[in-house]
Write an enzyme that holds these catalytic residues in place. Structure first.
Site, PDB file in Angstrom:
ATOM      1  N   GLU A 207       0.828  -1.207   0.000  1.00 25.29           N
ATOM      2  CA  GLU A 207       0.000   0.000   0.000  1.00 25.29           C
ATOM      3  C   GLU A 207       0.861   1.256   0.000  1.00 25.29           C
ATOM      4  OE1 GLU A 207      -2.310   3.394   1.673  1.00 25.29           O
ATOM      5  OE2 GLU A 207      -0.485   2.465   2.433  1.00 25.29           O
ATOM      6  N   HIS A 315       3.460   7.740  10.133  1.00 27.88           N
ATOM      7  CA  HIS A 315       4.715   7.481   9.417  1.00 27.88           C
ATOM      8  C   HIS A 315       5.930   7.824  10.283  1.00 27.88           C
ATOM      9  CE1 HIS A 315       3.384   6.961   4.967  1.00 27.88           C
ATOM     10  NE2 HIS A 315       2.574   6.342   5.815  1.00 27.88           N
TER      11      HIS A 315
END
Length: 346
Positions: A207, A315
């Site tokens: 992804e 992230h």
């Protein structure tokens, strides 16, 4: 294992985009008690199938990706340091980080070296160093490093998940393995209940580099309805006015827009209200940055929806989620599966 244990176990595993097979195997074992069939395909996607056994039943696909951000070795210097590139990583946090280097003979630790303040030029401490100026130190000579490490070896952050106060937990790769655990929670809530749709649970790969895993599964399984469950940004003190953020602890975030069909989204909101599940709404008029973007256009097209789990510090190696949100995302997905039957029209 508790729901929190599952999140921490999957979150602590290493599985950068392109090398998720070990995570897929662990996810498959977690799926097996709840579904009729589990398989891992050549992409590394893990799929669990729960059949209702009713002719003409609609097919509902629930997706969460199991890959994580990370790095790849691109070279070894004459001093034995590793050059590297990042995948989805914020370079500002790299100096001083500990990384895990996945070599052919096992994992080794490395560090991203940081220039001491005593040796910096004036103003250096206010700048972000680009990745091509950084190196990973694995404590080896060039000769030793070249025997151990190959160009193309993956690297990840080494942080281990832990509890915070306020029903929160912190760790790496909660984007998006915490969402896969939301799917496991939904399956647990569906145990012993009758479905009127066939349910496919997928933990997809790649992804972070384009959504190829979800595209492949949508092409193969041809669902009538597909929901991408991913993370979204939770509010923090440094948010600016106009940032599209949501409340940690505020419940699942239901997107509305071209990638998250409005009638589908509004129906799910009705389900949430009827079942007293807290939820939030996101306006996404264009690309959502989730697997729904690639799933939506496979073959003749698929009806897609995006449901998100609020998460702080996306992230990074210190992503933070709230367990009540995980539970409520799972509840909402379970109620959606129970609501769908052959008469469902959007």
């Amino acid at each position: 294992m508790t729901l929190k244990d599952k999140i921490m176990t999957l979150g602590n595993m290493y599985g950068v985009s392109g090398d998720e097979f070990r995570v897929a195997e662990a996810a498959a074992e977690l799926l097996k008690p709840y579904v009729d069939k589990v398989e891992i395909d050549k992409f590394g996607n893990v799929s669990g199938y729960k059949f209702c056994g009713k002719p003409g039943a609609k097919v509902l696909m629930l997706d969460a990706h199991i890959d994580e951000i990370g790095f790849m070795v691109t070279g070894i210097t004459d001093e034995g340091f590793l050059r590297f590139v990042g995948m989805g990583v914020d370079q500002r946090m790299l100096p001083g980080s500990r990384l895990n280097v996945m070599t052919k003979t096992g994992n080794i630790l490395g560090i991203v070296g940081a220039i001491p303040p005593h040796l910096q030029n004036p103003g250096d401490n206010t700048k972000s160093l680009p990745i091509d100026k950084l190196y990973v130190d694995i404590g080896m000579s060039a000769e030793e490093a070249r025997k151990k490490v190959r160009i193309g070896d993956y690297m990840t952050f080494t942080s281990t998940a832990f509890d915070l106060l306020g029903d929160q937990i912190c760790g790496k790769s909660f984007d998006d393995r915490a969402c896969f655990c939301c799917l496991l929670h939904a399956l647990e809530l569906l145990q012993g209940k009758e479905l009127n749709c066939d349910l496919i649970i997928i933990g997809t790969t790649k992804e972070e580099v384009g959504g190829h895993g979800a595209s492949y599964r949508t092409y193969v399984d041809k669902p009538d309805l597909a929901v991408a469950i991913d993370v979204c940004h939770a509010r923090t003190d440094d948010n600016k006015p106009g940032d599209r953020v949501h409340e940690l602890g505020g419940g699942p975030v239901i997107a509305v827009g071209t990638n998250s069909r409005p009638r589908f989204a509004r129906r799910v909101m009705e389900i949430a209200r009827a079942k007293d599940i807290p939820y939030q709404v996101a306006a996404n008029p264009s690309r959502t940055g989730t697997n729904a973007w690639s799933m939506q256009i496979i073959e003749e097209g698929c009806v897609t929806l995006v449901v998100s789990l609020p998460l702080k510090y996306m992230h990074s190696p210190v992503e933070v989620i709230k367990m009540s949100d995980v539970e409520n995302v799972g509840r909402l997905l379970a109620e959606l599966a129970l609501d769908i039957d052959g008469r469902w029209q959007l």
